[in-house]
Design an enzyme around this catalytic site. Structure first.
Site, PDB file in Angstrom:
ATOM      1  N   ILE A 210      -3.729  -0.225   0.272  1.00  0.00           N
ATOM      2  CA  ILE A 210      -4.450   0.164  -0.913  1.00  0.00           C
ATOM      3  C   ILE A 210      -3.957  -0.909  -2.129  1.00  0.00           C
ATOM      4  O   ILE A 210      -2.967  -1.161  -2.229  1.00  0.00           O
ATOM      5  CB  ILE A 210      -3.940   1.309  -1.691  1.00  0.00           C
ATOM      6  CG1 ILE A 210      -3.947   2.521  -0.638  1.00  0.00           C
ATOM      7  CG2 ILE A 210      -4.744   1.654  -2.888  1.00  0.00           C
ATOM      8  CD1 ILE A 210      -3.323   3.958  -1.104  1.00  0.00           C
TER       9      ILE A 210
ATOM     10  N   LYS B 275       8.896   1.499  -5.160  1.00  0.00           N
ATOM     11  CA  LYS B 275       7.451   1.519  -5.292  1.00  0.00           C
ATOM     12  C   LYS B 275       7.202   1.635  -6.961  1.00  0.00           C
ATOM     13  O   LYS B 275       6.524   0.974  -7.695  1.00  0.00           O
ATOM     14  CB  LYS B 275       6.739   1.897  -4.345  1.00  0.00           C
ATOM     15  CG  LYS B 275       7.023   1.615  -2.912  1.00  0.00           C
ATOM     16  CD  LYS B 275       6.309   2.544  -1.977  1.00  0.00           C
ATOM     17  CE  LYS B 275       6.545   1.824  -0.531  1.00  0.00           C
ATOM     18  NZ  LYS B 275       6.314   3.100   0.426  1.00  0.00           N
TER      19      LYS B 275
END
Lengths: 436, 436
Positions: free
Chosen positions: A136, A205
């Site tokens: 993504i 992340k």
């Protein structure tokens, strides 16, 4: 024009995916980039496997130092992982004037400030689209697509292993341990799944996304990290009855007094699109003041999805490596001398709604005592569920959903509730986010 | 450094959104771009309104030509719309060496080749993130985020008006005309909604995405365009019973013999995330060979969401306007001399599954006749629904879902079916996509 030359460090899952996709789509990629991209050398300790995977078409070496020192290499792709040898190699590559593409979230979440500063000094690019949410293009969306916005918050399902486990627990009503074993058997969880199930991977992340969204140095050590290992099937069931799904979210939010940065199981309204992201898929929901909510969904791991992000970075670097640094997108979205020193808030200061499950004696006045404690603490109740006690069983579960309050408020109230003689076990407390 | 100077053509909804967001977030945007971005002049026929909206802080002129001719203007933002005067102004701005940011999908879908060629000759950028799906950074995702991929297909809900109408028709079981009036009252549909409800707006947008995905010139004239005006509530209901939702999709797909490029109401499995995109929201699903499916979701229209995309382009141009053209992303994702001449397929050659609704006499042999015709045409049936005829009514509805076949096959079969004496009215035919 000659192809740009890439040295690949590590040819495991993502490395071989990168090699394969670059080879399969080389023509399409060249038509986009305006120049070929060629893996000229691969470094891997398992030279035999590396030779096999590349069909003898590429030079293979055992020592990654050889690659970062080679004058003919323009870009080093680091796919070793971890922050030991990978850190040394990335810094050495930068010092040698090479651009770096990496999928290594752990390295950047912990040593990003050092690495980006070194890259700035040498005028090279460190690209890391693959470090967050696999294929993504969320780094690009945050860093370039939403530049008009004052970003307000980000909520991401950014660990496929835990989302797979939570989906299975809900679907099949099974316990964590049972599903983890199944996930390991199917290859959705690693033999040592600690980083995934304890929320560490998601915290790496969300740390990166937080810095990019709010323009501040990476500070993984300030992130609050909770995994899903203590989550029980009964809470998933009660959440469902109340119209919620439980997801492991990486959350970061701008508040007046600082930034929230946290990973934990979270109740999300079942009607939200992100609540319906199932299995090993990833999704990131971003709230900006101009654009409102945008959502990005796809595969967050795996050989070719991650390779897709690695190669997108290679194309970006190919395009920009001869441009002035000012023409490039800053590593952390904001100009390096414009980073902010806004503090990351301790978890006690976080604002959230809460799900509280209490095991209580089924007798008069219990509810009055509990609601009195909550009211005194300034916590108001949004919804309540009391289960009928089973026949012959003089105890029952009470579930309450609170309105927004500070974590320390709710913790203080819980301590008082647990001291009640009618409350029979520790209170289960989960955070809840409306995400609207 | 002095701020970069922008001339704004048209200060309607998106124009005033752009002005307001740039002003509100100027500090945040400067910290990202490394340079301030300033609207130096606004051109609008309604100079009084323009002065009011900008609070007298910006020079206002009535004649847009003045803006595109001014030497101090670096970037022209075209928000006039349409392809009359907007085309002249954009071409003039380019000839004057100015970069252009536009939200004008109609202009680019129809005259894009001419405009991009002119921009190439002058070495300027024409940026158009705002032209597709409003605030969702889908152009950036397709053009930069997915460069590793051979893109296979794109399916997008890219018109908020029609998605709002379809959501309402399904929710409330109402007819198209009734809901359209409601949408107009609520401001979700314009007084003249033709471009939206006839699918033209979606076709402009999917034309642009198709060119970027497959590296070919824009060719709006080859797109097949059907709107939602003839869609009846009963088909939405039957689709629902069969596990599908009807969405107006912009679809483009790579096939061996060419590219499919089409807009029409489409049955989509209700379990797909994109089937659950409701109201005026937009979403684009992209299938790449490496990354698999990725989905991008957000507000596709409105003042500030569209402004978000306009300003993201302004930041990109600010960053890259002094860079060599080779450092920039090509307008159509592929290098201009690498565009492909792959043909867009006529609708007859499109491959799809089909939903067929037939009104038939409730008598022996009807089903045998119909299924024989379909079998002879090589069309196989995936699912069937026959409704019990109402008491005293000697006719009923039969609904069939086909497997994949060519459009011309199904059309030929329909002609034969309609010739049967037991088939009482025209066959309703809708296309169906599994999107997996």
């Amino acid at each position: 024009m000659n192809p740009i030359k890439v040295g690949l460090l590590g040819i495991g899952t993502v490395g071989s995916g990168t090699y394969n996709v670059l080879k399969r789509n080389q023509e399409e990629i060249r038509r986009r980039a305006g120049r070929g991209i060629e893996i000229a050398v691969v470094a891997d300790l398992n030279t035999e496997l590396a030779r096999e995977l590349t069909g003898g078409e590429v030079e293979v070496v055992a020592d990654a130092n050889e690659v970062v020192n080679r004058p003919d290499i323009d870009i080093v792709v680091e796919l070793i992982g971890g922050y030991g040898v990978a850190r040394e190699l990335v810094l050495k590559a930068i010092r040698n004037g090479k651009h770096v593409v990496t999928a290594n979230k752990a390295l950047l979440a912990v040593y990003g400030n050092e690495i980006f500063e070194a890259a700035r000094e040498k005028g090279v690019i460190v690209a890391f689209e693959a470090a967050v949410a696999g294929g993504i293009p969320i780094i690009k969306a945050l860093r370039e697509g939403l530049t008009a916005n004052r970003i307000q918050w980000i909520a991401g399902i950014i660990n496929g292993t835990t989302n797979f486990i939570l989906s299975e627990m809900r679907d099949k009503g099974l316990d964590f341990d049972t599903v983890l074993k199944e996930a390991q058997r199917l290859g959705y969880a690693e033999a040592d799944p600690t980083f995934d199930i304890e929320g560490v991977d998601a915290a790496h992340k969300v740390t990166l996304m937080s810095s990019i969204a709010f323009g501040m140095p990476v500070q993984f050590d300030k992130a609050h990290v909770e995994g899903i290992t203590r989550l029980s099937a009964v809470d998933i069931k009660y959440a469902e009855e109340l119209g919620y799904r439980i997801k492991l979210l990486g959350l970061t939010r701008r508040r007046e007094d600082g930034i929230e940065l946290r990973v934990h199981p979270t109740l999300v309204p079942a009607s939200r699109l992100i609540a319906n992201v199932e299995g090993a898929m990833n999704a990131v929901l971003v709230q900006g003041d101009a654009v409102g909510a945008t959502l990005y969904y796809g595969k967050g791991a795996g050989a070719e999805p991650t390779a897709s992000a690695v190669i997108a970075d290679l194309v970006d670097v190919t395009r920009l490596h001869t441009a002035d640094p000012e023409h490039r997108v800053p590593h952390l979205a904001f100009q390096p001398d414009e980073l902010s020193s806004v503090p990351v808030l301790p978890i006690d200061e976080v604002t959230s709604s809460y799900y509280l499950r209490m095991r209580v004696s089924d007798e008069t006045g219990v509810l009055a005592d509990i609601t009195r404690i909550l009211a005194d603490a300034g916590i108001s109740i949004d919804a309540m569920l009391q289960k009928e006690s089973r026949e012959g069983e003089p105890q029952t579960d009470i579930i309450m959903l609170s309105h927004l309050c500070r974590e320390k408020q709710v913790n203080a109230a819980i301590t008082k509730i647990e001291a009640l003689p009618t409350v029979l076990s520790a209170v289960t407390r989960l955070r809840m986010e409306e995400l609207n």
